[in-house]
Scaffold this motif. Structure first.
Motif, short mmCIF file in Angstrom:
data_model
loop_
_atom_site.label_atom_id
_atom_site.label_comp_id
_atom_site.label_asym_id
_atom_site.label_seq_id
_atom_site.Cartn_x
_atom_site.Cartn_y
_atom_site.Cartn_z
N ILE A 155 0.82 -1.21 0.00
CA ILE A 155 0.00 0.00 0.00
C ILE A 155 0.86 1.27 0.00
O ILE A 155 0.40 2.34 -0.40
CB ILE A 155 -1.01 -0.02 1.17
CG1 ILE A 155 -2.16 0.97 0.93
CG2 ILE A 155 -0.34 0.23 2.51
CD1 ILE A 155 -2.95 0.73 -0.31
N PRO A 193 -3.42 5.29 2.94
CA PRO A 193 -3.86 6.23 1.91
C PRO A 193 -4.72 7.33 2.51
O PRO A 193 -5.46 7.11 3.47
CB PRO A 193 -4.69 5.35 0.96
CG PRO A 193 -4.12 3.99 1.14
CD PRO A 193 -3.75 3.90 2.60
N CYS A 207 -4.92 -2.13 3.96
CA CYS A 207 -4.44 -1.39 5.13
C CYS A 207 -5.49 -1.37 6.23
O CYS A 207 -5.20 -1.01 7.36
CB CYS A 207 -4.03 0.03 4.74
SG CYS A 207 -5.40 1.19 4.65
N GLY A 208 -6.74 -1.75 5.89
CA GLY A 208 -7.76 -1.92 6.92
C GLY A 208 -8.61 -0.70 7.21
O GLY A 208 -9.49 -0.77 8.07
N GLN A 209 -8.40 0.39 6.51
CA GLN A 209 -9.19 1.60 6.82
C GLN A 209 -10.64 1.48 6.36
O GLN A 209 -11.52 2.08 6.97
CB GLN A 209 -8.58 2.83 6.14
CG GLN A 209 -7.27 3.31 6.72
CD GLN A 209 -6.87 4.64 6.10
OE1 GLN A 209 -7.11 5.70 6.66
NE2 GLN A 209 -6.26 4.58 4.91
N CYS A 210 -10.88 0.80 5.22
CA CYS A 210 -12.25 0.78 4.64
C CYS A 210 -12.87 -0.59 4.82
O CYS A 210 -12.25 -1.62 4.49
CB CYS A 210 -12.20 1.09 3.15
SG CYS A 210 -11.06 2.40 2.70
N CYS A 261 -13.03 -3.15 1.76
CA CYS A 261 -11.72 -3.72 1.42
C CYS A 261 -11.25 -4.66 2.53
O CYS A 261 -10.89 -5.81 2.28
CB CYS A 261 -10.73 -2.59 1.19
SG CYS A 261 -9.04 -3.11 0.89
N THR A 292 -14.19 2.88 -1.73
CA THR A 292 -13.12 2.88 -0.72
C THR A 292 -12.20 4.07 -0.93
O THR A 292 -12.27 4.77 -1.94
CB THR A 292 -12.31 1.58 -0.85
OG1 THR A 292 -11.94 1.44 -2.23
CG2 THR A 292 -13.09 0.38 -0.41
N ILE A 293 -11.29 4.25 0.02
CA ILE A 293 -10.39 5.40 -0.04
C ILE A 293 -9.42 5.30 -1.22
O ILE A 293 -9.11 6.29 -1.87
CB ILE A 293 -9.61 5.53 1.29
CG1 ILE A 293 -10.57 5.84 2.44
CG2 ILE A 293 -8.53 6.60 1.19
CD1 ILE A 293 -9.94 5.78 3.82
N CYS A 294 -8.96 4.10 -1.50
CA CYS A 294 -8.01 3.96 -2.62
C CYS A 294 -8.44 2.82 -3.53
O CYS A 294 -9.37 2.07 -3.21
CB CYS A 294 -6.58 3.78 -2.10
SG CYS A 294 -6.11 2.08 -1.77
N GLY A 330 -9.18 -1.34 -3.07
CA GLY A 330 -10.51 -1.92 -2.85
C GLY A 330 -11.10 -2.51 -4.14
O GLY A 330 -11.31 -3.72 -4.24
S1 SF4 Z 1 -9.19 0.49 -0.12
FE1 SF4 Z 1 -9.18 1.36 1.97
S2 SF4 Z 1 -8.67 -0.37 3.32
FE2 SF4 Z 1 -8.15 -0.97 1.24
S3 SF4 Z 1 -5.98 -0.46 1.08
FE3 SF4 Z 1 -7.12 1.30 0.24
S4 SF4 Z 1 -7.39 2.67 1.99
FE4 SF4 Z 1 -6.77 0.69 2.82
#
Ligand code: SF4
Ligand SMILES: Cc1cc2nc3c(=O)[nH]c(=O)nc-3n(C[C@H](O)[C@H](O)[C@H](O)COP(=O)(O)O)c2cc1C
Length: 434
Positions: A171, A189, A347-350, A353, A399-401, A404
């Motif tokens: 990531i 991200p 990365c676990g933020q969303c 994903c 998702t943020i990036c 996803g």
């Molecule tokens: S989509 Fe969200 S959870 Fe998945 S890698 Fe990108 S920022 Fe992290």
């Protein structure tokens, strides 16, 4: 299509075993592009890159000149070169970093001058031990020779470059995660908008992020002119490009080819390139642009290596990685391995994903291990649809990036192309390939 005999641009000096040294670099025309650029106005340098229509080589294929012009409205503070390259089967930047580090440094200097940046960073994947060592050595040599630092070659222009090791996660190649990592934080991200680090980049300042290979093209473009670069290839796919060919071909490796004038058939089957499918087997499928890209069957093998043509056909050239699967490949296992990678690297933020990748991975794994159920195929498509609604191409993003929406690609296209093979796994309760 016949192979074109265009001279290589970014791999021109790699036939020399000492291509990474300053001595060889200077003996093969190194730093002449920078000297030329420094005699031009910064705007003229940017104009040459614009005229070249150089598409970014990092994955999204956004024109470098256009990115720079968006940024040039605000004074750019930082330039960051992305050499994190951690996607499975993508290995072209690795080659350039190890074998031609001065080419990347010279490109970085040209971009820094065009955008009047005083501080640049070259972010190299942390696991590239030799690449990092060579890049740092090359940078030290460049400083000693007056190519970097204060008053470069007596031009009055000054820029510092720092080589920064990557933080060990895929990531961190996503440009905003990379900036976080450069700032010493965890590689998460950033929320978009802003979509580009133009407005809020490194330390909150306007920043350009470009891929390593994008930079490596710049010395040639400045020496030969943007129009000469644009004369190669066709349409928006100009110049040459490095393709990292892997999988079941006789001759896997990196090949620099003229864009649009060469086809996937050339790349995979030409005796001087991939050399055909190994073991005399047949082509079953190929992935035209890295692990995130939708798959193609043999019916697409005559498509040109052209960003627009591949996009229209429903996939992407992405990071320039072409993965070939022969007729003995278990597509369930192949799709599972790819989704497992994304699951581990999320990365676990969303939620879509983080959770979606885990659920998809579990269900594909149970099919591959022989414990699948027929309804699992619809379940998989439904879960993928929750990650990227509509399962269309280009994908919808929740998702943020874009990691996803990369998750469904291999699963959805493997099911669409090889549903019967999934069903055999389920009915026989085992992988037919053993
Ligand atoms: S989509 Fe969200 S959870 Fe998945 S890698 Fe990108 S920022 Fe992290
Ligand atoms: C998960 C993820 C990983 C990425 N990894 C890389 C990488 O290793 N190298 C790279 O140049 N771009 C990578 N990108 C794309 C970058 O975000 C960015 O678009 C690119 O560095 C811009 O350079 P370019 O315009 O020259 O292509 C990645 C994107 C995502 C979403």
């Amino acid at each position: 299509m016949a192979l074109t005999d265009v001279a290589p641009i970014v791999t021109a000096r790699l036939r020399h075993p000492d291509s990474h040294t300053l001595e060889r670099y200077l003996a093969t025309g190194g730093y002449a592009g920078l000297r030329r650029a420094l005699r031009m106005e910064p705007e003229q340098v940017a104009e040459e890159v614009n005229a070249a229509s150089l598409l970014g080589r990092g994955g999204a294929g956004f024109p470098a000149g256009r990115k720079w012009s968006m940024l040039r409205k605000a004074p750019v503070r930082y330039l960051v070169v992305n050499g994190d390259e951690s996607e499975p089967a993508t290995f072209k930047d690795h080659l350039l970093i190890e074998r031609d580090p001065h080419g990347i440094i010279e490109g970085t200097l040209i971009a820094a001058y065009a955008n009047q940046v005083a501080q640049a960073f070259i972010y190299v994947r942390g696991e590239f031990a030799l690449g990092l060592e060579r890049m740092q050595t090359a940078l030290n040599e460049a400083y000693e020779n007056g190519a970097v630092g204060r008053d470069i070659f007596g031009s009055g222009f000054s820029v510092d470059i720092v080589v920064h090791p990557g933080a060990g996660a895929y990531i961190c190649g996503e440009e905003t995660a990379l900036l976080e990592s450069l700032e010493g934080k965890r590689g998460f991200p950033r929320i978009k908008p802003p979509y580009f680090p133009a407005a809020i980049g490194l330390y909150g300042e306007p920043t350009i992020v470009n891929n390593t290979e994008t930079m490596a093209n710049l010395p040639w473009i400045i020496q030969h002119g943007g129009h000469a670069f644009a004369a190669l290839g066709e349409g928006s796919s100009t110049g040459t490009r490095l393709f990292a060919l892997s999988g079941h071909v006789r001759r896997p490796g990196n090949y620099e080819l003229e864009m649009a004038k060469t086809t996937f058939r050339d790349l995979i089957f030409a005796p001087v390139l991939g050399g055909g499918i190994r073991g005399g087997r047949q082509l079953k499928a190929f992935i035209p642009g890295g692990a995130s890209a939708p798959w193609f069957g043999p019916d697409k093998v005559d498509l040109p290596l052209d960003q627009d043509a591949v996009g229209k056909a429903g996939s992407m050239l992405g990071s320039g990685s072409v993965i070939v699967m022969d007729d003995q490949t278990c597509v369930v296992r192949a799709a599972w391995r790819i989704v497992r990678f994304f699951y581990r690297e999320s990365c676990g933020q969303c939620t879509p994903c983080r959770e979606g990748s885990g659920w998809v991975e579990k269900v594909v794994r149970r099919i591959e291990e022989g414990s699948g159920r027929e309804e699992d195929l619809d379940l998989l498509l439904d879960m993928c649809d929750n990650i990227s609604p509509g399962l269309s191409w280009p994908p919808q993003q929740t998702t943020i990036c874009v990691l996803g929406p990369s998750i469904p690609s291999s699963i959805v296209w493997a099911i669409r192309m090889f549903r019967d093979e999934f069903l055999v796994h389920i009915k026989e309760g085992a992988c037919p390939y053993g």
